[in-house]
Design a protein around this motif. Sequence first.
Motif, PDB file in Angstrom:
ATOM      1  N   SER A   1      -7.137  28.694  67.417  1.00 19.10           N
ATOM      2  CA  SER A   1      -8.056  29.834  67.394  1.00 19.10           C
ATOM      3  C   SER A   1      -9.400  29.363  67.932  1.00 19.10           C
ATOM      4  O   SER A   1      -9.546  28.214  68.344  1.00 19.10           O
ATOM      5  CB  SER A   1      -8.188  30.394  65.969  1.00 19.10           C
ATOM      6  N   GLY A   2     -10.394  30.268  67.959  1.00 19.37           N
ATOM      7  CA  GLY A   2     -11.716  29.891  68.442  1.00 19.37           C
ATOM      8  C   GLY A   2     -12.425  31.034  69.139  1.00 19.37           C
ATOM      9  O   GLY A   2     -11.814  32.052  69.502  1.00 19.37           O
ATOM     10  N   ALA A   3     -13.743  30.846  69.339  1.00 23.47           N
ATOM     11  CA  ALA A   3     -14.571  31.900  69.926  1.00 23.47           C
ATOM     12  C   ALA A   3     -14.300  32.098  71.405  1.00 23.47           C
ATOM     13  O   ALA A   3     -14.651  33.134  71.961  1.00 23.47           O
ATOM     14  CB  ALA A   3     -16.054  31.579  69.712  1.00 23.47           C
ATOM     15  N   ASP A   4     -13.682  31.100  72.076  1.00 22.37           N
ATOM     16  CA  ASP A   4     -13.399  31.241  73.501  1.00 22.37           C
ATOM     17  C   ASP A   4     -12.068  31.942  73.764  1.00 22.37           C
ATOM     18  O   ASP A   4     -11.710  32.172  74.919  1.00 22.37           O
ATOM     19  CB  ASP A   4     -13.390  29.868  74.171  1.00 22.37           C
TER      20      ASP A   4
ATOM     21  N   GLU B   1      -5.825  37.157  69.744  1.00 19.53           N
ATOM     22  CA  GLU B   1      -5.060  35.933  69.568  1.00 19.53           C
ATOM     23  C   GLU B   1      -5.235  35.343  68.171  1.00 19.53           C
ATOM     24  O   GLU B   1      -4.638  34.319  67.862  1.00 19.53           O
ATOM     25  CB  GLU B   1      -5.483  34.906  70.622  1.00 19.53           C
ATOM     26  N   ARG B   2      -6.080  35.929  67.334  1.00 20.06           N
ATOM     27  CA  ARG B   2      -6.287  35.415  65.986  1.00 20.06           C
ATOM     28  C   ARG B   2      -5.154  35.868  65.060  1.00 20.06           C
ATOM     29  O   ARG B   2      -4.529  36.914  65.268  1.00 20.06           O
ATOM     30  CB  ARG B   2      -7.630  35.886  65.436  1.00 20.06           C
ATOM     31  N   LEU B   3      -4.960  35.085  64.020  1.00 23.97           N
ATOM     32  CA  LEU B   3      -3.918  35.417  63.060  1.00 23.97           C
ATOM     33  C   LEU B   3      -4.238  36.722  62.343  1.00 23.97           C
ATOM     34  O   LEU B   3      -3.373  37.590  62.200  1.00 23.97           O
ATOM     35  CB  LEU B   3      -3.778  34.268  62.040  1.00 23.97           C
TER      36      LEU B   3
ATOM     37  N   ASN C   1     -13.941  35.628  60.907  1.00 24.39           N
ATOM     38  CA  ASN C   1     -13.781  34.178  60.772  1.00 24.39           C
ATOM     39  C   ASN C   1     -12.441  33.744  61.345  1.00 24.39           C
ATOM     40  O   ASN C   1     -11.634  34.564  61.797  1.00 24.39           O
ATOM     41  CB  ASN C   1     -13.910  33.764  59.304  1.00 24.39           C
ATOM     42  N   PHE C   2     -12.177  32.428  61.281  1.00 29.71           N
ATOM     43  CA  PHE C   2     -10.939  31.872  61.824  1.00 29.71           C
ATOM     44  C   PHE C   2     -10.035  31.458  60.650  1.00 29.71           C
ATOM     45  O   PHE C   2     -10.414  30.598  59.841  1.00 29.71           O
ATOM     46  CB  PHE C   2     -11.225  30.661  62.705  1.00 29.71           C
ATOM     47  N   GLU C   3      -8.836  32.092  60.565  1.00 31.42           N
ATOM     48  CA  GLU C   3      -7.914  31.816  59.467  1.00 31.42           C
ATOM     49  C   GLU C   3      -6.595  31.264  60.013  1.00 31.42           C
ATOM     50  O   GLU C   3      -6.126  31.670  61.097  1.00 31.42           O
ATOM     51  CB  GLU C   3      -7.627  33.087  58.655  1.00 31.42           C
TER      52      GLU C   3
END
Length: 640
Positions: A127-130, A135-137, A142-144
């Motif tokens: 995951s990530g801001a780029d 594409e996030r779970l 935030n990133f989980e």
Amino acid sequence: MFKIQSRAFLFLFFLISFGAIAQQPVVINNNTAEYIFKSKEIVGLEDPKGELSFDAISSAAYQNKFKPNVDYYPKNYNRSSTYWYRVKVRFEEDFEKSSVIEFFDQVTDHIDVYFPDENGKYVHARSGADLTFKERLYRHKNFEFLIKNLKKGEYYYYFKIKSKDRVNVIIVFRTIERFIQYGLTEYLTYGLFYGMIFIFSFHNLLMYLAVRRRQYLYYILYILSVGLYEVSIDGIAFQYFWPQHPIWNEYAYGIALFCISSFALIFTKELLHVKQKAPVFSKMINVVLLLRLLFFLVCLIYNPDWFKYKFIEFIPLSIGFITGIYILWKKRYRPARFFVVGYSFLFLGFVIKVVHILGYARHIPGALGFYSLSFGFLFEMVFLSFAIGDQVRILKKKKENAQKQIIKQMQLNAEMKDNLNRELEAKVEKRTIEVKQQAIALQKQNDTIEKQNSELLLKNDLLLQQAEEISRMNVLLENDNINLKTSIEKVTDARVNATELDFDEFSLKYPDKEACYKFLSELKWAGGYTCLKCNHTNYCNGKVPYNRRCTKCAYEESVLHHTIFENNRIPINKAFYLVYLMYSSKGTISSHKLSEKLGIRQSTCWAYASKVKKVMEERKKDLRGVGKLGWAKLVLDKNA
């Protein structure tokens, strides 16, 4: 040989075991809903070239190269490097609740996690801001990452962090239930915060439409900029506004910070009347606005990475804060007290945020440290609204005082009007009596006048007869005057051409500039007009009397052009007389005599006489036999 290999293997096993023992596990049981990893619970390894793979990192050769974290939260001090972090978790029993690992810092570009599954193999997630938001779970700011194995035992979790911005690596273990509760509470808080921004904006928009004071408009733009900044750094803007375009994350907060600084200073100038109350601070604010604009353009065009230098916002914040303190302290301007209080909260929030970023978060409660700037903005908006309201109250009070003074003045004016009316009525009554008396006297005079008019009518008949006789005599006298005037002009011309006249006699013929210009015009164009530029023969009057302008090319020819008087610096009638005297005396009259007759400096007379004498020498043959009228032949340029 076998013994040496055995000893080496035992030594390597001892090092690995020592490294494993060195990192204490975090114990989690079914009662643990949330846990934040901190300090020495996280070990890290810097990969300067970013070439290490997970297989290499997880191998025995790298187990002892991980170093304990020295800060409360780890940071990527070298932003060109890749950092690997490892945590050790011990489940004392089979964990029954689904759980996640969460990362807080929304500007982290890339996060790769490696979790062991139930078979002991590591599962990779990213995951990530780029990456795009989809594409996030979970659709969360935030990133989980979902933990695959929650069985009893000890496990190592590996995290690979890469970011061009300085980030705090905050790693949190949460159950799904706790994550949902936390997420709902957080988004509700954000909703209240942004709702307040909307309410403040809408309220001040209505105030602006009602009173048309620009300070409301600047305040609206300022708090909208605050809202844009908050949604940008919170990750909410990425979630809802541009989820498919991560590149906007690099620009949004920089643009919002520029708008915050600019509109805050402009609002400060407008609210506190800085230009009138503190001109020096007004110029200082203008300079800061210009420099901030230049820095913004450089970041936007040349290097967006410079937007991360947020500490420069301390300069416009301090300028606005100091300006408010000065106007409150020196000028005693009441609305400035709320302004200073609001800026104090913002300044305090800024300081707490800096302390939190520098790694001293252990001394500050988590929510306060993380949301300190948001709290500062919130309190500032409230107190700035109080400042605007206080200013409106002051203006309203001034308006009421002005209305009271107007009413009082109107009452005084009414009293003065009544007094004047009474005085005028008395004067009118007195004047009316006087007028009546005068009317009686005038009636008597009218009777007398009527009698006199009868006598005058008789006399008028006699006067009419005399007037007819006088008219006949006037006609005869007018004819005689015309003949006499013609004779005088002839005599004057004759005297001019026959004898040497003094200046007063000469002035009878050429009394002023207009007479001289008229003479030159008739003399110069006696044979007709021809344009010097295009040879056109039609003309109209020029800007100067007796000049002629070509109707074809618009060239205007001066009446003095191609005459001896061109570029003349003395009165034209005196120049005429000088030429006349030079010609009459055949150039023998001295400059001293000319100065005495004309009242002009001798040097000027000498220079002008030399010019005329030169022309006389050049036209000596042409002037023979022309008599006294020859002085006029000197006027025109021979070549012309």
